[in-house]
Design a protein around this motif. Sequence first.
Motif: not given
Length: 309
Positions: A177-183, A200-215
Amino acid sequence: MEKFKNKKVALLGLGIEGKDALKFLLKKEALVTLFDRKEEKDLDFEGINKKGIKLSTGKDYLKEGLLDFDFIVRSPGVYRYIPEIVEAENTGTEVTSAIKIFFDECPAKIIGVTGTKGKGTTSTLIHEILSSAGKEVYLSGNIGKPYLDLLPVLSPTSYIVMEMSSFQLIDMEKSPHIAVVLNITTDHLDWHRNRNEYVSAKENIVKFQKPDDFAVINEGYETSRNFGSLGKGKVVFFSKEKLEEKYKENLLLRGEHNLENIAAAVEVGRLVGISEETVLKAVRSFKGLEHRLELVDEIMGVTFYNDSF
């Protein structure tokens, strides 16, 4: 998850996450075969009834292959695309992992944290902030409690903060629901085929988020910044330069790099609706993780830190 009942499941690895998965699968009445490169005598089965579990252990633990299973449950240390897994997958075996099962089953709001450095510190600080505000919150992932074991106590009003590695994220098909991407720099190239696979593996933390989620994304790194365009979640950028001065003062947590971790945690606190006063108090009282610039004591005017990590 009745789909595991009476199904043949190959569990790869009996580390912390593998042990969590084994307990879960046994409760679901799966027919488990455990594969591990360690010898049986070196495996930790504490708290687990081994009766009925088949074993394939030692350096040739995969010599029989994985073709005769309905499911493969991969532990993070096992590379996702080893030939044995790919071959079984091509014949119809479903490949999953403990963290993928958790995302399917979890009723709570998941806050996932990834990055090359700082995941543990940021995850723990977020947990401290939410806990200080009286939220029902649990810390899990690579640190904290085993997450499948937590499922019975989680509810839609609770939060779980998860440190997520590229090993776990590599084949994820859901995002928190909330994906935090550091360095995002470069790491684990002894496991990943190349840097592109790692990123690419790291990208999956945000790739499947929905409009009511947060990056929540560190804009100070180009690779991290690019994550903002990958999913449908609302993007919140942070940086240590944009962090208000009050969050840089009177800190027990040392190190310029930790200002980035604080900035990330502050933004998550805001998204969850926690007051600035509570967030600030939690930040200023946070001592950091064990062995990582950990404040020990001040003795005769000398401040001691444990940085044996």
